[in-house]
Write a protein that holds these residues in place. Structure first.
Motif, PDB file in Angstrom:
ATOM      1  N   VAL A  83      95.973  39.181  35.286  1.00  0.00           N
ATOM      2  CA  VAL A  83      96.483  39.041  33.914  1.00  0.00           C
ATOM      3  C   VAL A  83      95.457  38.388  32.991  1.00  0.00           C
ATOM      4  CG1 VAL A  83      98.903  39.024  34.603  1.00  0.00           C
ATOM      5  CG2 VAL A  83      97.694  36.853  34.379  1.00  0.00           C
ATOM      6  N   GLY A  84      94.225  38.260  33.479  1.00  0.00           N
ATOM      7  CA  GLY A  84      93.151  37.760  32.630  1.00  0.00           C
ATOM      8  C   GLY A  84      92.954  36.260  32.659  1.00  0.00           C
ATOM      9  N   ALA A  85      93.651  35.560  33.543  1.00  0.00           N
ATOM     10  CA  ALA A  85      93.481  34.108  33.656  1.00  0.00           C
ATOM     11  C   ALA A  85      92.461  33.798  34.748  1.00  0.00           C
ATOM     12  CB  ALA A  85      94.811  33.443  33.983  1.00  0.00           C
ATOM     13  N   LYS A  86      91.637  32.810  34.496  1.00  0.00           N
ATOM     14  CA  LYS A  86      90.649  32.374  35.479  1.00  0.00           C
ATOM     15  C   LYS A  86      90.943  30.934  35.870  1.00  0.00           C
ATOM     16  CE  LYS A  86      86.928  35.309  33.770  1.00  0.00           C
ATOM     17  NZ  LYS A  86      85.583  35.317  33.171  1.00  0.00           N
ATOM     18  N   GLY A 101      94.834  18.481  36.254  1.00  0.00           N
ATOM     19  CA  GLY A 101      94.482  19.837  35.845  1.00  0.00           C
ATOM     20  C   GLY A 101      94.942  20.075  34.425  1.00  0.00           C
ATOM     21  N   VAL A 102      94.491  21.188  33.863  1.00  0.00           N
ATOM     22  CA  VAL A 102      94.870  21.516  32.492  1.00  0.00           C
ATOM     23  C   VAL A 102      94.789  23.029  32.306  1.00  0.00           C
ATOM     24  CG1 VAL A 102      92.522  21.174  31.584  1.00  0.00           C
ATOM     25  CG2 VAL A 102      94.479  20.995  30.039  1.00  0.00           C
ATOM     26  N   TYR A 103      95.754  23.563  31.553  1.00  0.00           N
ATOM     27  CA  TYR A 103      95.774  24.987  31.204  1.00  0.00           C
ATOM     28  C   TYR A 103      95.433  25.118  29.730  1.00  0.00           C
ATOM     29  CZ  TYR A 103      97.607  29.579  30.005  1.00  0.00           C
ATOM     30  OH  TYR A 103      97.741  30.865  29.528  1.00  0.00           O
ATOM     31  N   HIS A 104      94.605  26.096  29.390  1.00  0.00           N
ATOM     32  CA  HIS A 104      94.206  26.323  28.002  1.00  0.00           C
ATOM     33  C   HIS A 104      94.833  27.631  27.529  1.00  0.00           C
ATOM     34  CE1 HIS A 104      90.967  27.147  24.820  1.00  0.00           C
ATOM     35  NE2 HIS A 104      91.711  26.155  24.395  1.00  0.00           N
ATOM     36  N   THR A 105      95.738  27.532  26.567  1.00  0.00           N
ATOM     37  CA  THR A 105      96.486  28.706  26.120  1.00  0.00           C
ATOM     38  C   THR A 105      95.615  29.728  25.398  1.00  0.00           C
ATOM     39  OG1 THR A 105      97.105  27.560  24.093  1.00  0.00           O
ATOM     40  CG2 THR A 105      98.665  27.461  25.915  1.00  0.00           C
ATOM     41  N   HIS A 133     102.302  27.558  33.509  1.00  0.00           N
ATOM     42  CA  HIS A 133     101.925  27.615  32.094  1.00  0.00           C
ATOM     43  C   HIS A 133     101.381  29.002  31.748  1.00  0.00           C
ATOM     44  CE1 HIS A 133     102.688  23.467  31.221  1.00  0.00           C
ATOM     45  NE2 HIS A 133     101.794  23.032  32.105  1.00  0.00           N
ATOM     46  N   ALA A 134     100.580  29.563  32.619  1.00  0.00           N
ATOM     47  CA  ALA A 134     100.053  30.919  32.397  1.00  0.00           C
ATOM     48  C   ALA A 134     101.187  31.939  32.379  1.00  0.00           C
ATOM     49  CB  ALA A 134      99.009  31.276  33.473  1.00  0.00           C
ATOM     50  N   ALA A 135     102.135  31.790  33.299  1.00  0.00           N
ATOM     51  CA  ALA A 135     103.289  32.694  33.345  1.00  0.00           C
ATOM     52  C   ALA A 135     104.116  32.593  32.067  1.00  0.00           C
ATOM     53  CB  ALA A 135     104.148  32.402  34.572  1.00  0.00           C
ATOM     54  N   ALA A 140     105.828  34.887  26.861  1.00  0.00           N
ATOM     55  CA  ALA A 140     105.879  34.741  25.409  1.00  0.00           C
ATOM     56  C   ALA A 140     105.077  35.842  24.696  1.00  0.00           C
ATOM     57  CB  ALA A 140     105.357  33.371  24.998  1.00  0.00           C
ATOM     58  N   GLY A 141     104.355  36.627  25.496  1.00  0.00           N
ATOM     59  CA  GLY A 141     103.594  37.733  24.906  1.00  0.00           C
ATOM     60  C   GLY A 141     102.202  37.353  24.453  1.00  0.00           C
TER      61      GLY A 141
END
Length: 142
Positions: A83-86, A101-105, A133-135, A140-141
């Motif tokens: 889905v394009g997340a690394k 850790g941290v997720y960057h939207t 968070h990625a899910a 949310a599109g």
């Protein structure tokens, strides 16, 4: 002419110096250093993870046995990559104290703090948390 220009561009890219992180020493362990990492402006000691064996390539994690979580970790990384997340492993200096850790939207990437990845259970808890968070972004599109 085109070959000459392409050759010059190739030579220039090889000769381009590698710069250190664009932040000052006293700015590590702050939200500023985390932002620098999230924007991928700070890349020193930040490596992309493709499989659980990539964790063992890091000198601090070389002796850790991740076999108990290897299948889940590898499956999660493959799904995120689709889905394009690394997923990246990053030095602790890029995280405020206590951040695992941290997720960057915006980039759809997440970063694991190497200082908290010594225990496979903790590592997977962070992977699952940031993965959610990625899910949520996908739902949310964005």
């Amino acid at each position: 002419m085109r070959k000459i220009i392409m050759g010059m561009l190739a030579a220039a890219s090889i000769a381009t110096p590698v710069f250190a992180d664009p932040i000052k020493e006293e700015e590590y362990f702050t939200n500023h250093s985390m932002g620098c990492m999230l924007l991928q402006e700070c890349t020193d000691h930040v490596q992309e993870l493709k499989t659980v064996s990539d964790l063992n390539k890091h000198e601090e994690l070389a002796d850790i046995d991740y076999s108990i979580v290897a299948d889940e970790f590898n499956s999660l990384v493959r799904s995120l990559n689709k889905v394009g997340a690394k997923v990246f492993l990053a030095d602790m200096r890029y995280f405020p104290i206590g951040h695992r850790g941290v997720y960057h939207t915006v980039s759809n990437n997440f970063f694991l703090n190497v200082a908290h990845m010594h225990r496979p259970g903790t590592m997977m808890a962070v992977m699952r948390h940031e993965g959610w968070h990625a899910a949520q972004d996908c739902m949310a599109g964005t």
